[in-house]
Design a protein around this motif. Structure first.
Motif, PDB file in Angstrom:
ATOM      1  N   THR A  16       0.847  -1.181   0.000  1.00 43.24           N
ATOM      2  CA  THR A  16       0.000   0.000   0.000  1.00 43.24           C
ATOM      3  C   THR A  16       0.886   1.236   0.000  1.00 43.24           C
ATOM      4  O   THR A  16       1.935   1.267   0.642  1.00 43.24           O
ATOM      5  CB  THR A  16      -0.917   0.026   1.236  1.00 43.24           C
ATOM      6  N   PHE A  17       0.447   2.241  -0.734  1.00 48.99           N
ATOM      7  CA  PHE A  17       1.247   3.449  -0.855  1.00 48.99           C
ATOM      8  C   PHE A  17       1.240   4.200   0.473  1.00 48.99           C
ATOM      9  O   PHE A  17       0.192   4.327   1.110  1.00 48.99           O
ATOM     10  CB  PHE A  17       0.672   4.333  -1.969  1.00 48.99           C
ATOM     11  N   PRO A  18       2.396   4.688   0.903  1.00 49.84           N
ATOM     12  CA  PRO A  18       2.425   5.433   2.168  1.00 49.84           C
ATOM     13  C   PRO A  18       1.577   6.700   2.066  1.00 49.84           C
ATOM     14  O   PRO A  18       1.526   7.339   1.019  1.00 49.84           O
ATOM     15  CB  PRO A  18       3.915   5.766   2.348  1.00 49.84           C
ATOM     16  N   ASP A  19       0.909   7.044   3.131  1.00 50.25           N
ATOM     17  CA  ASP A  19       0.071   8.246   3.147  1.00 50.25           C
ATOM     18  C   ASP A  19       0.212   8.919   4.507  1.00 50.25           C
ATOM     19  O   ASP A  19      -0.569   8.694   5.425  1.00 50.25           O
ATOM     20  CB  ASP A  19      -1.392   7.893   2.856  1.00 50.25           C
ATOM     21  N   THR A  20       1.261   9.736   4.609  1.00 50.22           N
ATOM     22  CA  THR A  20       1.522  10.449   5.861  1.00 50.22           C
ATOM     23  C   THR A  20       0.893  11.835   5.867  1.00 50.22           C
ATOM     24  O   THR A  20       0.961  12.528   6.882  1.00 50.22           O
ATOM     25  CB  THR A  20       3.037  10.602   6.066  1.00 50.22           C
ATOM     26  N   GLY A  21       0.323  12.238   4.737  1.00 52.47           N
ATOM     27  CA  GLY A  21      -0.173  13.598   4.611  1.00 52.47           C
ATOM     28  C   GLY A  21       0.847  14.516   3.957  1.00 52.47           C
ATOM     29  O   GLY A  21       0.526  15.662   3.624  1.00 52.47           O
ATOM     30  N   HIS A  57       9.022   9.973  -1.854  1.00 53.81           N
ATOM     31  CA  HIS A  57      10.407   9.600  -1.569  1.00 53.81           C
ATOM     32  C   HIS A  57      10.478   8.180  -1.012  1.00 53.81           C
ATOM     33  O   HIS A  57      11.322   7.369  -1.431  1.00 53.81           O
ATOM     34  CB  HIS A  57      11.032  10.597  -0.596  1.00 53.81           C
ATOM     35  N   ALA A  58       9.574   7.860  -0.090  1.00 49.56           N
ATOM     36  CA  ALA A  58       9.552   6.511   0.487  1.00 49.56           C
ATOM     37  C   ALA A  58       9.228   5.478  -0.584  1.00 49.56           C
ATOM     38  O   ALA A  58       9.814   4.390  -0.618  1.00 49.56           O
ATOM     39  CB  ALA A  58       8.527   6.453   1.619  1.00 49.56           C
ATOM     40  N   TRP A  59       8.306   5.801  -1.456  1.00 51.62           N
ATOM     41  CA  TRP A  59       7.894   4.879  -2.528  1.00 51.62           C
ATOM     42  C   TRP A  59       9.042   4.588  -3.485  1.00 51.62           C
ATOM     43  O   TRP A  59       9.353   3.438  -3.787  1.00 51.62           O
ATOM     44  CB  TRP A  59       6.718   5.485  -3.265  1.00 51.62           C
ATOM     45  N   LEU A  60       9.678   5.652  -3.975  1.00 51.72           N
ATOM     46  CA  LEU A  60      10.775   5.475  -4.928  1.00 51.72           C
ATOM     47  C   LEU A  60      11.970   4.792  -4.258  1.00 51.72           C
ATOM     48  O   LEU A  60      12.676   4.005  -4.899  1.00 51.72           O
ATOM     49  CB  LEU A  60      11.180   6.823  -5.525  1.00 51.72           C
ATOM     50  N   SER A  61      12.187   5.069  -2.998  1.00 50.01           N
ATOM     51  CA  SER A  61      13.254   4.385  -2.262  1.00 50.01           C
ATOM     52  C   SER A  61      12.991   2.886  -2.198  1.00 50.01           C
ATOM     53  O   SER A  61      13.919   2.070  -2.256  1.00 50.01           O
ATOM     54  CB  SER A  61      13.383   4.947  -0.847  1.00 50.01           C
ATOM     55  N   GLY A  62      11.715   2.508  -2.096  1.00 47.15           N
ATOM     56  CA  GLY A  62      11.365   1.093  -2.092  1.00 47.15           C
ATOM     57  C   GLY A  62      11.712   0.414  -3.403  1.00 47.15           C
ATOM     58  O   GLY A  62      12.204  -0.721  -3.425  1.00 47.15           O
ATOM     59  N   GLN A  78      -1.761   2.115  -6.799  1.00 52.48           N
ATOM     60  CA  GLN A  78      -1.684   2.702  -5.454  1.00 52.48           C
ATOM     61  C   GLN A  78      -1.110   4.118  -5.517  1.00 52.48           C
ATOM     62  O   GLN A  78      -1.592   5.032  -4.841  1.00 52.48           O
ATOM     63  CB  GLN A  78      -0.803   1.831  -4.551  1.00 52.48           C
ATOM     64  N   LEU A  79      -0.065   4.282  -6.338  1.00 52.30           N
ATOM     65  CA  LEU A  79       0.543   5.600  -6.500  1.00 52.30           C
ATOM     66  C   LEU A  79      -0.453   6.561  -7.134  1.00 52.30           C
ATOM     67  O   LEU A  79      -0.605   7.712  -6.695  1.00 52.30           O
ATOM     68  CB  LEU A  79       1.810   5.479  -7.361  1.00 52.30           C
ATOM     69  N   ASP A  80      -1.160   6.108  -8.167  1.00 53.72           N
ATOM     70  CA  ASP A  80      -2.141   6.946  -8.829  1.00 53.72           C
ATOM     71  C   ASP A  80      -3.252   7.355  -7.857  1.00 53.72           C
ATOM     72  O   ASP A  80      -3.695   8.507  -7.852  1.00 53.72           O
ATOM     73  CB  ASP A  80      -2.729   6.203 -10.028  1.00 53.72           C
ATOM     74  N   GLU A  81      -3.672   6.417  -7.016  1.00 52.27           N
ATOM     75  CA  GLU A  81      -4.708   6.721  -6.019  1.00 52.27           C
ATOM     76  C   GLU A  81      -4.231   7.788  -5.047  1.00 52.27           C
ATOM     77  O   GLU A  81      -4.980   8.711  -4.693  1.00 52.27           O
ATOM     78  CB  GLU A  81      -5.087   5.442  -5.272  1.00 52.27           C
ATOM     79  N   ARG A  82      -2.965   7.673  -4.608  1.00 52.18           N
ATOM     80  CA  ARG A  82      -2.416   8.670  -3.674  1.00 52.18           C
ATOM     81  C   ARG A  82      -2.304  10.040  -4.340  1.00 52.18           C
ATOM     82  O   ARG A  82      -2.623  11.066  -3.723  1.00 52.18           O
ATOM     83  CB  ARG A  82      -1.037   8.198  -3.179  1.00 52.18           C
ATOM     84  N   MET A  83      -1.888  10.063  -5.605  1.00 52.81           N
ATOM     85  CA  MET A  83      -1.753  11.330  -6.325  1.00 52.81           C
ATOM     86  C   MET A  83      -3.130  11.945  -6.586  1.00 52.81           C
ATOM     87  O   MET A  83      -3.294  13.169  -6.504  1.00 52.81           O
ATOM     88  CB  MET A  83      -1.008  11.105  -7.630  1.00 52.81           C
ATOM     89  N   THR A  84      -4.107  11.123  -6.912  1.00 54.46           N
ATOM     90  CA  THR A  84      -5.466  11.623  -7.132  1.00 54.46           C
ATOM     91  C   THR A  84      -6.015  12.244  -5.849  1.00 54.46           C
ATOM     92  O   THR A  84      -6.648  13.310  -5.874  1.00 54.46           O
ATOM     93  CB  THR A  84      -6.384  10.480  -7.615  1.00 54.46           C
ATOM     94  N   LYS A  85      -5.773  11.578  -4.734  1.00 55.23           N
ATOM     95  CA  LYS A  85      -6.194  12.124  -3.443  1.00 55.23           C
ATOM     96  C   LYS A  85      -5.496  13.459  -3.178  1.00 55.23           C
ATOM     97  O   LYS A  85      -6.127  14.415  -2.693  1.00 55.23           O
ATOM     98  CB  LYS A  85      -5.863  11.132  -2.332  1.00 55.23           C
TER      99      LYS A  85
END
Length: 197
Positions: free
Chosen positions: A74-79, A86-91, A133-140
């Motif tokens: 799941t994509f990180p969502d810290t706000g 950064h966390a996603w690409l580091s993964g 997941q990334l697209d969902e986070r960006m859409t949000k």
């Protein structure tokens, strides 16, 4: 009374041994030199067993990488979108840097350039649900005004991922943390809520 062996447990043990053997051999020999014969021998299973479960070496290695990859499901969502990116690409970079997974993933990625079916399986197994997941986070983020209302998320996703894969494919040094910070800052300037029109 002796309990009969559990065939499901034995199958699962054989599957895990096969996946582990595939990763080990990719590290020791390089992906191109690994064969199904070698995987079977290392895992202590028959080739017939392997071919019942997987159609080719690439399918074994792909499943092994998928199960062991440290990229979060799941994509990180810290706000904080920049921090989450950064966390996603580091993964993703973590897979390439991982001495156990890097050779296997790089091998599958290279072979997929010549095998459309493998490329499809790679997208289906490793890529598409994670990009979703990334697209969902960006859409949000766009709905929450962290991004411009007309931010082009498709292009942004390509920009964020491309440097990693371009550098890997062309044997350039992979991005470090400082590069990722600059990359994300560039994208945020382009699609952020205060970008210049």
């Amino acid at each position: 009374m002796t309990r009969a062996p559990n065939p499901d447990r034995r199958r699962d043990a054989s599957r895990k041994a096969t996946l582990a053997a595939a990763l080990e051999l990719c590290v020791e020999r390089g992906y191109a030199a690994v064969t199904v014969d070698a995987i079977a021998t290392r895992a202590g299973v028959s080739k017939a067993t392997i071919y019942r479960w997987w159609p080719a070496k690439s399918a074994i290695v792909l499943e092994a990488v998928d199960e062991a990859a440290p990229i979060p499901e799941t994509f990180p969502d810290t706000g904080d979108l920049a921090s989450d990116l950064h966390a996603w690409l580091s993964g993703i970079l973590g897979v390439f840097h991982d001495p156990r997974l890097g050779p296997a993933f790089t091998g599958v990625l290279a072979e997929s350039q010549l095998d459309a079916n493998l490329a499809h399986q790679l997208r289906e197994r490793l890529i598409n649900h994670r990009v979703a997941q990334l697209d969902e986070r960006m859409t949000k983020a766009r709905k929450n005004s962290e991004l411009a209302p007309d931010a082009d998320l498709e292009v942004a996703l390509d920009i964020l991922h491309s440097p990693i894969y371009r550098r890997q494919v062309l044997h350039y040094p992979l991005p470090d943390d400082a590069y990722l910070t600059r990359l994300i800052a560039l994208v945020m300037r382009a699609i952020g809520p205060t970008r210049a029109d």
